[in-house]
Enzyme design. Structure first.
Site, PDB file in Angstrom:
ATOM      1  N   LYS A 183       0.832  -1.215   0.000  1.00 14.75           N
ATOM      2  CA  LYS A 183       0.000   0.000   0.000  1.00 14.75           C
ATOM      3  C   LYS A 183       0.868   1.267   0.000  1.00 14.75           C
ATOM      4  CE  LYS A 183      -2.191  -1.009   3.858  1.00 14.75           C
ATOM      5  NZ  LYS A 183      -1.640  -2.331   4.196  1.00 14.75           N
ATOM      6  N   ARG A 191      -9.470   1.234   8.426  1.00 16.23           N
ATOM      7  CA  ARG A 191      -9.053  -0.134   8.710  1.00 16.23           C
ATOM      8  C   ARG A 191     -10.204  -0.959   9.274  1.00 16.23           C
ATOM      9  NH1 ARG A 191      -3.306   0.323   8.663  1.00 16.23           N
ATOM     10  NH2 ARG A 191      -2.172  -1.277   9.688  1.00 16.23           N
ATOM     11  N   ARG A 209      11.847  -6.546   5.307  1.00 14.87           N
ATOM     12  CA  ARG A 209      11.533  -5.166   4.942  1.00 14.87           C
ATOM     13  C   ARG A 209      12.389  -4.195   5.765  1.00 14.87           C
ATOM     14  NH1 ARG A 209       5.489  -2.630   5.031  1.00 14.87           N
ATOM     15  NH2 ARG A 209       5.512  -3.038   7.267  1.00 14.87           N
ATOM     16  N   ARG A 224      11.099  -2.399  11.168  1.00 15.00           N
ATOM     17  CA  ARG A 224      10.004  -2.079  12.076  1.00 15.00           C
ATOM     18  C   ARG A 224       9.871  -3.158  13.140  1.00 15.00           C
ATOM     19  NH1 ARG A 224       4.789  -0.340   8.579  1.00 15.00           N
ATOM     20  NH2 ARG A 224       3.772  -1.415  10.318  1.00 15.00           N
ATOM     21  N   ARG A 278      -1.119  -9.050  13.282  1.00  9.19           N
ATOM     22  CA  ARG A 278      -1.599  -8.015  12.345  1.00  9.19           C
ATOM     23  C   ARG A 278      -2.456  -8.645  11.255  1.00  9.19           C
ATOM     24  NH1 ARG A 278       3.806  -5.534  10.627  1.00  9.19           N
ATOM     25  NH2 ARG A 278       2.616  -4.119   9.317  1.00  9.19           N
TER      26      ARG A 278
HETATM   27  P1  AMP Z   1       0.806   0.336   9.136  1.00 12.40           P
HETATM   28  O1  AMP Z   1       2.033   1.142   8.956  1.00 12.40           O
HETATM   29  O2  AMP Z   1      -0.331   0.830   8.299  1.00 12.40           O
HETATM   30  O3  AMP Z   1       1.062  -1.141   8.978  1.00 12.40           O
HETATM   31  O4  AMP Z   1       0.346   0.559  10.664  1.00 12.40           O
HETATM   32  C1  AMP Z   1       1.169   0.206  11.754  1.00 12.40           C
HETATM   33  C2  AMP Z   1       0.340   0.133  13.011  1.00 12.40           C
HETATM   34  O5  AMP Z   1      -0.236   1.426  13.290  1.00 12.40           O
HETATM   35  C3  AMP Z   1      -0.846  -0.817  12.951  1.00 12.40           C
HETATM   36  O6  AMP Z   1      -0.504  -2.166  13.219  1.00 12.40           O
HETATM   37  C4  AMP Z   1      -1.761  -0.221  14.031  1.00 12.40           C
HETATM   38  O7  AMP Z   1      -1.286  -0.521  15.326  1.00 12.40           O
HETATM   39  C5  AMP Z   1      -1.553   1.281  13.803  1.00 12.40           C
HETATM   40  N1  AMP Z   1      -2.511   1.784  12.794  1.00 12.40           N
HETATM   41  C6  AMP Z   1      -2.225   2.258  11.554  1.00 12.40           C
HETATM   42  N2  AMP Z   1      -3.318   2.633  10.913  1.00 12.40           N
HETATM   43  C7  AMP Z   1      -4.362   2.390  11.751  1.00 12.40           C
HETATM   44  C8  AMP Z   1      -5.773   2.544  11.665  1.00 12.40           C
HETATM   45  N3  AMP Z   1      -6.357   3.027  10.561  1.00 12.40           N
HETATM   46  N4  AMP Z   1      -6.512   2.192  12.749  1.00 12.40           N
HETATM   47  C9  AMP Z   1      -5.953   1.741  13.870  1.00 12.40           C
HETATM   48  N5  AMP Z   1      -4.632   1.526  14.010  1.00 12.40           N
HETATM   49  C10 AMP Z   1      -3.826   1.856  12.967  1.00 12.40           C
END
Ligand code: AMP
Length: 213
Positions: free
Chosen positions: A13, A88, A127, A160, A171
């Protein structure tokens, strides 16, 4: 124009949103990046988000929705945005629809980037992310030109904490339970386009451009 990018963790994404941002001039709004910035700056928001992020769980809706809607209110989003990682779940999707409707705006397209679980695990375990501009790299499939340094801005690359296997499993579970229902939600509105994530970032980008056109 508002475009939402949906997909499991590691679907690409962020990579695709960055490529679309370059092509369209739209701002990339990535909720995960906003949380990571808050975490790095050790703000109150960052401290709260950390507890959820390190477990691979979603940060509560109230906090997330407020943060993203505030970001969408910034001047660089007046013409729209590329939403990466938000919404999400259904609650967030409805909040976004309502907030846009209040300004007589709406989501134009939702791109679901499809990828297998085995591929997700392979991608995330190798990654690397730029600590400055968040650009993603992969040890073997998309390495940086200079090891440990970002091609775009020269920032240091890091792995990360939530890309470790146990957290990735959590996740993925959260994705299936909370985020997958959004596919039906957007399918009903006729806004969904689906693209398979294979053949490398450029091939996926071309498929997305074709689907958008
Ligand atoms: P990402 O970088 O999109 O994989 O997000 C990393 C982490 O941030 C996720 O595993 C959640 O803990 C938090 N997070 C990111 N976007 C959201 C969202 N829209 N709603 C809730 N938690 C989020």
């Amino acid at each position: 124009m508002y475009i939402v990018l949906l997909g499991a963790p590691g679907a690409g994404k962020g990579t695709q949103a960055a490529m679309l941002a370059e092509k369209t001039g739209l701002a990339q709004v990535a909720s995960g990046d906003l949380f990571r910035k808050a975490l790095k700056e050790e703000t109150e928001l960052g401290k709260i988000a950390k507890q959820y992020m390190e477990k691979g769980q979603l940060v509560p809706d109230e906090i997330t929705i407020k943060m993203v809607l505030e970001r969408l209110g910034k001047p660089d989003c007046t013409k729209g945005a590329l939403l990466d990682g938000f919404p999400r779940n259904l609650e967030q999707a409805k909040a976004l629809d309502n907030a846009l409707a209040e300004q007589s705006k709406a989501i134009d397209k939702v791109i679901n980037i499809k990828v297998s679980e085995a591929e997700v695990i392979k991608r995330l375990s190798r990654r690397w992310i730029c600590g400055v501009c968040q650009a993603p790299y992969h040890e073997t499939d998309a390495p940086p030109k200079v090891a440990g340094k970002c091609d775009r801005c020269g920032g240091e690359l890091y792995q990360r904490a939530d890309d470790k296997p146990e957290t990735v499993q959590e996740r993925l579970k959260v994705y299936e339970k909370e985020t997958l229902p959004l596919i039906q939600y957007y399918k009903k509105s006729g806004k969904l386009v689906e693209v398979v994530s294979e053949g490398g970032p450029k091939a996926v980008h071309q498929k997305i451009m074709a689907a958008l056109n």
